[in-house]
Design a protein around this motif. Sequence first.
Motif, PDB file in Angstrom:
ATOM      1  N   LEU A  51       6.636  58.106  68.558  1.00 39.30           N
ATOM      2  CA  LEU A  51       5.575  57.302  69.168  1.00 39.30           C
ATOM      3  C   LEU A  51       4.358  58.178  69.408  1.00 39.30           C
ATOM      4  O   LEU A  51       4.478  59.308  69.875  1.00 39.30           O
ATOM      5  CB  LEU A  51       6.065  56.729  70.519  1.00 39.30           C
ATOM      6  N   THR A  52       3.192  57.651  69.069  1.00 41.54           N
ATOM      7  CA  THR A  52       1.963  58.389  69.332  1.00 41.54           C
ATOM      8  C   THR A  52       1.021  57.494  70.116  1.00 41.54           C
ATOM      9  O   THR A  52       0.809  56.330  69.758  1.00 41.54           O
ATOM     10  CB  THR A  52       1.291  58.802  68.004  1.00 41.54           C
ATOM     11  N   ILE A  53       0.505  58.030  71.224  1.00 44.46           N
ATOM     12  CA  ILE A  53      -0.453  57.274  72.035  1.00 44.46           C
ATOM     13  C   ILE A  53      -1.741  58.080  72.108  1.00 44.46           C
ATOM     14  O   ILE A  53      -1.740  59.233  72.537  1.00 44.46           O
ATOM     15  CB  ILE A  53       0.103  57.014  73.453  1.00 44.46           C
ATOM     16  N   GLY A  54      -2.821  57.463  71.682  1.00 45.41           N
ATOM     17  CA  GLY A  54      -4.104  58.149  71.721  1.00 45.41           C
ATOM     18  C   GLY A  54      -4.791  57.989  73.062  1.00 45.41           C
ATOM     19  O   GLY A  54      -4.424  57.125  73.867  1.00 45.41           O
ATOM     20  N   ALA A  55      -5.805  58.811  73.300  1.00 45.57           N
ATOM     21  CA  ALA A  55      -6.549  58.740  74.556  1.00 45.57           C
ATOM     22  C   ALA A  55      -7.182  57.364  74.707  1.00 45.57           C
ATOM     23  O   ALA A  55      -7.744  56.816  73.753  1.00 45.57           O
ATOM     24  CB  ALA A  55      -7.616  59.826  74.600  1.00 45.57           C
ATOM     25  N   GLY A  56      -7.074  56.796  75.908  1.00 47.61           N
ATOM     26  CA  GLY A  56      -7.706  55.514  76.186  1.00 47.61           C
ATOM     27  C   GLY A  56      -6.924  54.308  75.696  1.00 47.61           C
ATOM     28  O   GLY A  56      -7.340  53.180  75.916  1.00 47.61           O
ATOM     29  N   GLU A  57      -5.792  54.548  75.060  1.00 43.18           N
ATOM     30  CA  GLU A  57      -5.031  53.416  74.510  1.00 43.18           C
ATOM     31  C   GLU A  57      -3.972  52.928  75.486  1.00 43.18           C
ATOM     32  O   GLU A  57      -3.434  53.696  76.281  1.00 43.18           O
ATOM     33  CB  GLU A  57      -4.324  53.839  73.211  1.00 43.18           C
ATOM     34  N   THR A  58      -3.669  51.641  75.354  1.00 40.72           N
ATOM     35  CA  THR A  58      -2.579  51.063  76.131  1.00 40.72           C
ATOM     36  C   THR A  58      -1.510  50.542  75.181  1.00 40.72           C
ATOM     37  O   THR A  58      -1.793  49.724  74.309  1.00 40.72           O
ATOM     38  CB  THR A  58      -3.101  49.913  77.014  1.00 40.72           C
ATOM     39  N   HIS A  59      -0.304  51.107  75.346  1.00 40.35           N
ATOM     40  CA  HIS A  59       0.812  50.718  74.482  1.00 40.35           C
ATOM     41  C   HIS A  59       1.876  50.033  75.299  1.00 40.35           C
ATOM     42  O   HIS A  59       2.265  50.534  76.354  1.00 40.35           O
ATOM     43  CB  HIS A  59       1.429  51.950  73.816  1.00 40.35           C
ATOM     44  N   ALA A  60       2.343  48.895  74.807  1.00 35.19           N
ATOM     45  CA  ALA A  60       3.445  48.212  75.480  1.00 35.19           C
ATOM     46  C   ALA A  60       4.738  48.561  74.758  1.00 35.19           C
ATOM     47  O   ALA A  60       4.783  48.588  73.529  1.00 35.19           O
ATOM     48  CB  ALA A  60       3.221  46.713  75.455  1.00 35.19           C
ATOM     49  N   ILE A  61       5.782  48.865  75.542  1.00 36.60           N
ATOM     50  CA  ILE A  61       7.110  49.098  74.974  1.00 36.60           C
ATOM     51  C   ILE A  61       8.002  47.968  75.453  1.00 36.60           C
ATOM     52  O   ILE A  61       8.205  47.796  76.655  1.00 36.60           O
ATOM     53  CB  ILE A  61       7.724  50.433  75.460  1.00 36.60           C
ATOM     54  N   MET A  62       8.489  47.183  74.501  1.00 35.46           N
ATOM     55  CA  MET A  62       9.373  46.076  74.854  1.00 35.46           C
ATOM     56  C   MET A  62      10.718  46.315  74.210  1.00 35.46           C
ATOM     57  O   MET A  62      10.868  47.199  73.374  1.00 35.46           O
ATOM     58  CB  MET A  62       8.772  44.754  74.386  1.00 35.46           C
ATOM     59  N   GLY A  63      11.688  45.517  74.620  1.00 34.88           N
ATOM     60  CA  GLY A  63      12.994  45.678  73.988  1.00 34.88           C
ATOM     61  C   GLY A  63      14.089  45.138  74.864  1.00 34.88           C
ATOM     62  O   GLY A  63      13.892  44.945  76.063  1.00 34.88           O
ATOM     63  N   PRO A  64      15.230  44.870  74.250  1.00 39.79           N
ATOM     64  CA  PRO A  64      16.342  44.293  75.014  1.00 39.79           C
ATOM     65  C   PRO A  64      16.899  45.287  76.038  1.00 39.79           C
ATOM     66  O   PRO A  64      16.602  46.480  75.981  1.00 39.79           O
ATOM     67  CB  PRO A  64      17.386  43.971  73.947  1.00 39.79           C
ATOM     68  N   ASN A  65      17.735  44.767  76.921  1.00 42.14           N
ATOM     69  CA  ASN A  65      18.405  45.624  77.910  1.00 42.14           C
ATOM     70  C   ASN A  65      19.197  46.712  77.197  1.00 42.14           C
ATOM     71  O   ASN A  65      19.801  46.478  76.165  1.00 42.14           O
ATOM     72  CB  ASN A  65      19.399  44.800  78.735  1.00 42.14           C
ATOM     73  N   GLY A  66      19.188  47.897  77.782  1.00 40.78           N
ATOM     74  CA  GLY A  66      20.010  48.974  77.237  1.00 40.78           C
ATOM     75  C   GLY A  66      19.444  49.612  75.987  1.00 40.78           C
ATOM     76  O   GLY A  66      20.142  50.347  75.288  1.00 40.78           O
ATOM     77  N   SER A  67      18.188  49.322  75.679  1.00 39.67           N
ATOM     78  CA  SER A  67      17.627  49.882  74.448  1.00 39.67           C
ATOM     79  C   SER A  67      17.112  51.306  74.644  1.00 39.67           C
ATOM     80  O   SER A  67      16.849  52.012  73.691  1.00 39.67           O
ATOM     81  CB  SER A  67      16.498  48.975  73.942  1.00 39.67           C
ATOM     82  N   GLY A  68      16.986  51.745  75.903  1.00 40.48           N
ATOM     83  CA  GLY A  68      16.541  53.119  76.160  1.00 40.48           C
ATOM     84  C   GLY A  68      15.156  53.208  76.773  1.00 40.48           C
ATOM     85  O   GLY A  68      14.583  54.286  76.861  1.00 40.48           O
ATOM     86  N   LYS A  69      14.618  52.067  77.245  1.00 40.90           N
ATOM     87  CA  LYS A  69      13.253  52.064  77.775  1.00 40.90           C
ATOM     88  C   LYS A  69      13.109  52.955  79.012  1.00 40.90           C
ATOM     89  O   LYS A  69      12.181  53.758  79.114  1.00 40.90           O
ATOM     90  CB  LYS A  69      12.817  50.625  78.134  1.00 40.90           C
ATOM     91  N   SER A  70      14.054  52.787  79.951  1.00 42.89           N
ATOM     92  CA  SER A  70      13.948  53.580  81.178  1.00 42.89           C
ATOM     93  C   SER A  70      14.268  55.050  80.922  1.00 42.89           C
ATOM     94  O   SER A  70      13.683  55.941  81.544  1.00 42.89           O
ATOM     95  CB  SER A  70      14.877  53.028  82.260  1.00 42.89           C
ATOM     96  N   THR A  71      15.186  55.290  79.990  1.00 47.26           N
ATOM     97  CA  THR A  71      15.494  56.671  79.624  1.00 47.26           C
ATOM     98  C   THR A  71      14.231  57.361  79.122  1.00 47.26           C
ATOM     99  O   THR A  71      13.928  58.495  79.508  1.00 47.26           O
ATOM    100  CB  THR A  71      16.592  56.700  78.531  1.00 47.26           C
ATOM    101  N   LEU A  72      13.486  56.656  78.294  1.00 46.12           N
ATOM    102  CA  LEU A  72      12.245  57.222  77.763  1.00 46.12           C
ATOM    103  C   LEU A  72      11.297  57.610  78.900  1.00 46.12           C
ATOM    104  O   LEU A  72      10.763  58.725  78.926  1.00 46.12           O
ATOM    105  CB  LEU A  72      11.575  56.207  76.820  1.00 46.12           C
ATOM    106  N   SER A  73      11.137  56.692  79.877  1.00 46.10           N
ATOM    107  CA  SER A  73      10.198  56.992  80.963  1.00 46.10           C
ATOM    108  C   SER A  73      10.680  58.173  81.801  1.00 46.10           C
ATOM    109  O   SER A  73       9.894  59.034  82.189  1.00 46.10           O
ATOM    110  CB  SER A  73       9.980  55.748  81.832  1.00 46.10           C
TER     111      SER A  73
END
Lengths: 250, 444
Positions: free
Chosen positions: A22-44
């Motif tokens: 994943l690459t996020i540039g300056a000033g950008e807003t990226h949404a991360i979506m996904g089903p339960n247990g996909s690893g979203k909170s782990t990433l944060s």
Amino acid sequence: MLEIKNLHVEVAGTEILRGLNLTIGAGETHAIMGPNGSGKSTLSHVLAGREGYTVTAGSVTFNGKSLLDLEPEERAGEGVFLAFQYPIEIPGVNNVYMLKAALNGIRSYRGEKELSAVEFLKVVKARVKAIGLDDSLLNRPVNSGFSGGEKKRNEIFQMSVLEPRLAILDETDSGLDIDALKTVSEGVNALRDGKRSFMVITHYQRLLDYIVPDHVHVLAKGRIIKSGPKELALELEARGYDWLLEEAAA
Amino acid sequence: MAALAMVAGAALAALEQAPDSTRSQRLGALRLAAAARVKEEGLPSVANEHWKYTNVSRLGERALRSATAGDGASVSAASFAALELSTDSALRVVLVNGCVRDDLGAGGSLPQGLRVRSMAALQEQDPERLATLLDTDVEAGSTFQALNTALLGDGVVIEVDHNVSLREPLHLVMLGTGDDLLRSPRVLVHMGRNSELRLIEEYVSLDAASGLTNSVCEVRLAVGATLFHHRLANESAASSHIGRVAVEVDEQGQYVSDSLAFGGELTRVDIDVNLVGRGARCRLNGLFVADGQQHVDHHTRIEHRVGDTHSAELYRGILDGRSRGVFNGRVLVARDAQKITAQQASNNLLLSRLAEIDTKPELEIYADDVSCAHGATVGELDAAALFYLRSRGVGAADARALLTYAFAQKIVDEIPLPGVRRWLETRFLGHTRYSQLLSALESL
């Protein structure tokens, strides 16, 4: 600004992130979506530096520095802020004092002069006004006895004082009613200044009506399986995730 | 023979030789009996269940000398003024090495309905009255109490008249000075019906005073009386402190106590509360902070003698270095003392792997319609809270300090002693910017 390459992360011997890019540039807003247990909170949590997560492969570069080599407070010093899904209650620690310790910790990391109580309270006062926060929250122990909505508002308030370069919002919409959702979103939008980047992790499209992302990514089984413009969120709302999972499996 | 028992022996010999006419028969007999008990029993040993975790044999070996008024003569108003005390109260009584020093007190006249007298003066003027006020049970408490009685010199007798509520707290400053002294202050508090008082009993040292403070405080609350009692043991590193507080609470009376123990090499505080009238209640809170080789022991004993009596207890300990803490909370419910409630909690924070805590609830219940709860925790700092603070930018060491301070806050929050908060802030945070910010916030 943020570049995540082939990130593999284990929790208690189980691989949760499996080659995330994943690459996020300056000033950008990226949404991360996904089903339960996909690893979203782990990433944060991995980005913020929480213990108990083992990175087995890959890299995270933030403004040219390897984020994974830094302590949590050093990451804050570099400008990373995590708005917690479940903000921690800390009885006995005054909300404003914690924030002052945090801001001065960040300033001293950057070699800037620490703020005095008076200078700091000026900043706080201005932010409280801008966010529309009930200032009775200030003089209370951190999140202690706060309602769910108050906790989330407090996260956004802290963010507005600490002025991060990258803000990660971990399911900030969970547990919020529609009015609280609006207030919180307005707080976030007020901080979108074209330079600051946001990673918005959410289950629901609803939040993205208020915080409109530049890009939407679908995280499933530990990797990004689909990326697209903001309209992707609407499609996910209408069709769910199954079609994507099938597509990815094929 | 242990040196302390020799002190008691000398007191006994002196008492035996003194002419009867100079002192009351009752008081003299009481002191003789107390000295004889100490001589016979010696100091409590670790074989005694109540002293299992606190070895006082080292105290007994020391060549201590019983302090007299002359030992504190060098303490001047200037050296007293330089002390950092917990509060500035207008009603202040100062004892140096256990002897009242009128010249260091706050002076002025006392509010109506409050009498504060020197025990030495009362011994001279009205020994019979003193004998009726003192606990005459020579077997009460440990031999330390008996030692205090045997050596009875000076102390304070506080009496509050019926229906008198005092706004201004009464501050007893127990100052220790000099080397290798045994200080034996005694405090008696008699609260009349429906009276109210806030009492601060603060033990501090001048410079590097050494020796042992062995104090006894007896409290009697008549029907409907309330006493807020803040007890602070903060003596020098070379001093030890043995304290006993014995309280009797009559119908609808209320005893609210905070026992704070910060200083000293060895500290042992026994708080013994008897709830003797219906509707009587007590709340015992405590906080102890120890580091290095310090040893701090709190033993509380609450006896619900009749039904409809209520007690609540919360003790917190913070132990670092190789220090050791002890908490023993005993609750007794007498036969058929129904509808009582008793709550007890002991929470302890171990900041070092070599620190140790022994915490033990003891419940003895001889009634069936009661509500008793107790819980003890021993732990380290909350990892989730630590991560939260660090993720905000607070450095690891500062985050630990802040959480440790917060742990102590729970106890001191309700105590109107600004000096205690400053002390804890300096101790854990290394500065006093916390309270500065809070007062700046209030004026916002």
